[in-house]
Design a protein around this motif. Structure first.
Motif, PDB file in Angstrom:
ATOM      1  N   ARG A 182       0.863  -1.174   0.153  1.00  0.00           N
ATOM      2  CA  ARG A 182       0.046   0.082  -0.194  1.00  0.00           C
ATOM      3  C   ARG A 182       0.662   1.005  -0.160  1.00  0.00           C
ATOM      4  NH1 ARG A 182      -5.030   1.297   4.388  1.00  0.00           N
ATOM      5  NH2 ARG A 182      -5.675   2.918   3.240  1.00  0.00           N
ATOM      6  N   GLU A 203      -6.010  -3.299  11.240  1.00  0.00           N
ATOM      7  CA  GLU A 203      -6.222  -3.512   9.662  1.00  0.00           C
ATOM      8  C   GLU A 203      -5.452  -4.458   8.968  1.00  0.00           C
ATOM      9  OE1 GLU A 203      -6.337  -0.787   5.576  1.00  0.00           O
ATOM     10  OE2 GLU A 203      -6.089   0.239   7.609  1.00  0.00           O
ATOM     11  N   GLN A 231      -6.219  -7.983  10.070  1.00  0.00           N
ATOM     12  CA  GLN A 231      -7.531  -8.221   9.451  1.00  0.00           C
ATOM     13  C   GLN A 231      -7.430  -8.753   7.921  1.00  0.00           C
ATOM     14  OE1 GLN A 231     -10.842  -8.492  11.076  1.00  0.00           O
ATOM     15  NE2 GLN A 231     -11.005  -9.839   9.181  1.00  0.00           N
ATOM     16  N   ALA A 232      -6.499  -8.070   7.498  1.00  0.00           N
ATOM     17  CA  ALA A 232      -6.209  -8.178   6.285  1.00  0.00           C
ATOM     18  C   ALA A 232      -5.838  -9.770   5.880  1.00  0.00           C
ATOM     19  CB  ALA A 232      -5.298  -7.328   5.501  1.00  0.00           C
ATOM     20  N   LYS A 233      -4.687  -9.891   6.874  1.00  0.00           N
ATOM     21  CA  LYS A 233      -4.019 -11.331   6.859  1.00  0.00           C
ATOM     22  C   LYS A 233      -5.154 -12.395   6.873  1.00  0.00           C
ATOM     23  CE  LYS A 233       0.401  -9.764   8.449  1.00  0.00           C
ATOM     24  NZ  LYS A 233       1.340  -9.624   9.465  1.00  0.00           N
ATOM     25  N   ASN A 254      -8.304 -12.142   6.268  1.00  0.00           N
ATOM     26  CA  ASN A 254      -9.075 -12.376   5.149  1.00  0.00           C
ATOM     27  C   ASN A 254      -8.348 -13.096   3.969  1.00  0.00           C
ATOM     28  OD1 ASN A 254     -11.063 -10.788   6.232  1.00  0.00           O
ATOM     29  ND2 ASN A 254     -10.796  -9.004   5.383  1.00  0.00           N
ATOM     30  N   PHE A 279      -3.162  -9.069   0.707  1.00  0.00           N
ATOM     31  CA  PHE A 279      -3.426  -7.816   1.209  1.00  0.00           C
ATOM     32  C   PHE A 279      -4.299  -6.865   0.109  1.00  0.00           C
ATOM     33  CE2 PHE A 279       0.872  -8.745   3.317  1.00  0.00           C
ATOM     34  CZ  PHE A 279       0.258  -9.241   4.288  1.00  0.00           C
ATOM     35  N   SER A 280      -4.812  -7.735  -0.667  1.00  0.00           N
ATOM     36  CA  SER A 280      -5.756  -6.766  -1.476  1.00  0.00           C
ATOM     37  C   SER A 280      -6.618  -5.938  -0.603  1.00  0.00           C
ATOM     38  CB  SER A 280      -6.498  -7.655  -2.472  1.00  0.00           C
ATOM     39  OG  SER A 280      -7.303  -8.543  -1.748  1.00  0.00           O
ATOM     40  N   PHE A 281      -6.997  -6.135   0.465  1.00  0.00           N
ATOM     41  CA  PHE A 281      -7.868  -5.529   1.547  1.00  0.00           C
ATOM     42  C   PHE A 281      -7.377  -4.262   1.559  1.00  0.00           C
ATOM     43  CE2 PHE A 281      -8.860  -4.110   5.748  1.00  0.00           C
ATOM     44  CZ  PHE A 281     -10.124  -4.538   5.819  1.00  0.00           C
ATOM     45  N   PHE A 282      -6.166  -3.952   1.529  1.00  0.00           N
ATOM     46  CA  PHE A 282      -5.610  -2.675   1.865  1.00  0.00           C
ATOM     47  C   PHE A 282      -5.973  -1.693   0.632  1.00  0.00           C
ATOM     48  CE2 PHE A 282      -1.705  -4.486   4.158  1.00  0.00           C
ATOM     49  CZ  PHE A 282      -2.467  -4.510   5.269  1.00  0.00           C
ATOM     50  N   SER A 294     -11.224   1.083   3.589  1.00  0.00           N
ATOM     51  CA  SER A 294     -10.202   1.088   4.636  1.00  0.00           C
ATOM     52  C   SER A 294     -10.536   1.697   5.804  1.00  0.00           C
ATOM     53  CB  SER A 294      -8.904   1.944   4.280  1.00  0.00           C
ATOM     54  OG  SER A 294      -7.783   1.717   5.133  1.00  0.00           O
TER      55      SER A 294
END
Length: 478
Positions: free
Chosen positions: A29, A88, A91-93, A95, A109-112, A117
């Motif tokens: 990110r 955050e 949580q990303a890990k 997911n 880490f596409s969540f980032f 966010s």
């Protein structure tokens, strides 16, 4: 002035650790990763001047104090934001791992990159702006990097001498016990030299007791050679040896190397019973200690060395059993306060000050240094209402002349703490005055705050991490 306000540097290491960890998590990110890198650089610049800033604050510089207050507030807000980043990232890990376990395409880490966010970009920009303002103000305050070190703290203190205090209160039992250790030979021992470590917290009266013993006529009659050395912060074997040799001989020692000094000292002490006092010792390096002792082995049996120190680890390298010096009784503190404030041993001739004087003496917590400094601050105050004002203030609120004598004594203890213990001790400032702290509760809080790593303990976490608490106790902090 709270400990947390004075010693901010210990908190910065926590931020550095979190920034380093989070920079790796946010590698994908770009915006956040770049901000974390910039924060670390700016924090390192601020951290480099903290010692000098804290030193100026202790001297009463209000602008620097305000700057440090702002740095502290920013550091706490930054830590809160870093904790949000950490949540955050975690949580990303989770997911990503959940997606992989269901056979879905793993997108690390596409969540980032999602617009949802949890961390607002506005907060990042706000932190950036505050950091830049603090750095700009630093330049106007003439704060320079790495200008304060341990020797500077030492130089602020008046070096001790062998001359005793004019009045000595409340140490009759301790004086008799240590005197017996000095003038009696160790039974069933072939050792030529005996060490007597007097251990206690700063301001408890270790030096005053050593001075009293050093000048006792029974001690004078027992030893052929005596020398007093104020060691303090820097344990320099050459300088200590030179001071001792100059004290007991007429040898010119200027520009002489350690070998010459030690050979001459050995000859001077050979076959003679001697007493050496090494006051305010901080050295915990066994090699330097044994190097210093080499000439002393030539003395006669019954020779003694008194060391005064705040740290039990210092006493342990000598191999001798420490003599712990406890706080004075309230009655002795009251007498000491009355002597320095009124020139009397008690309040019999000044009954109007007796009640308030005893309450002030209780504030000293058994520390002779505090009683002496408070007494000095009250010396020109002849109105009980002025004494009331002193009672309602803490010792840190004394006028600058008195405050400067007390704070360096206590600050030097803090300066010598390892960084991991500085963080743990500074945290204790959150507890109210006179609060009784449960050891295991405190250790768990340290772990939760990240001051102690509780993840890699191979056995019971509490049992393995209590050594931090025990070390602070051994160094007279708790």
């Amino acid at each position: 002035m709270a400990i947390g306000e004075i010693f901010l540097g210990s908190f910065f290491q926590v931020l550095f650790d979190k920034l380093t960890s989070l920079t790796l998590d946010y590698a994908q990110r770009e915006g956040i990763s770049k901000a974390l890198d910039e924060w670390k650089v700016m924090l390192e610049t601020i951290n480099a001047v903290l010692d000098g800033a804290e030193d100026k604050q202790l001297r009463g510089d209000r602008l620097v104090k305000q700057w440090l207050d702002d740095v502290r507030d920013l550091a706490y807000d930054m830590e809160d934001l870093l904790d949000e980043f950490d949540i955050e990232a975690t949580q990303a890990k989770l997911n990503a791992e959940s997606s992989t376990s269901r056979g879905q395409l793993k997108r690390k880490f596409s969540f980032f990159n999602q617009s949802s966010s949890h961390v607002s970009e506005t907060k990042v920009q706000e932190i950036n702006g505050r950091l830049e303002k603090i750095l700009n103000r630093k330049a106007h305050l003439s704060l320079r990097e790495n200008v304060v070190d341990r020797s500077n703290d030492t130089n602020k203190r008046l070096p001790s001498t062998s001359l005793p205090e004019l009045q000595f209160f409340g140490r009759e039992e301790e004086e008799a016990q240590v005197l017996e250790l000095l003038i009696s030979d160790v039974q069933n021992s072939d050792a030529t030299l005996s060490i007597v470590p007097i251990v206690g917290m700063g301001g408890v009266g270790k030096t005053a007791l050593a001075q009293r013993l050093y000048n006792d006529p029974r001690v004078n009659n027992c030893f052929e050679r005596r020398a007093w050395v104020c060691v303090s912060d820097v344990f320099d074997v050459l300088d200590i040896t030179k001071t001792i040799l100059q004290s007991i001989s007429k040898w010119p020692c200027k520009d002489k190397d350690l070998n010459w000094l030690q050979v001459k000292l050995k000859n001077e002490l050979s076959g003679k019973k001697f007493l050496m006092v090494l006051d305010d010792v901080w050295n915990e390096k066994y090699g330097e200690w044994t190097s210093l002792l080499k000439p002393f082995e030539a003395g006669a049996k019954g020779s003694k060395i008194i060391i005064t120190t705040r740290n039990r680890p210092v006493a342990s390298i000598t191999g001798a059993s420490p003599y712990p010096l406890k706080e004075l009784s309230i009655n002795s503190c009251t007498s000491l306060l009355a002597y320095h404030a009124l020139g009397a041993r008690n309040f019999e001739r000044h009954p109007e000050f007796e009640t308030i004087g005893k309450k002030i003496a209780e504030r000293c917590r058994g520390l002779p240094l505090a009683a002496k400094m408070l007494g000095g601050a009250l010396r020109n105050k002849r109105n009980p209402y002025e004494w009331e004002d002193t009672l309602n203030n803490r010792i840190w609120d004394l006028p600058t002349a008195q405050k400067d004598e007390v704070l360096p004594v206590l600050k030097l203890s803090y300066v010598h703490l390892p960084s991991y213990l500085k963080r743990c001790f500074a945290y204790c400032a959150v507890f109210p005055k006179d609060y009784e702290i449960e050891r295991d509760e405190l250790v768990l809080i340290w772990i939760a705050e990240g001051f102690i790593d509780g993840r890699n303990a191979k056995d019971n976490i509490l049992r393995s991490r209590r050594n931090h608490f025990d070390e602070l106790v051994s160094r007279s902090f708790l």
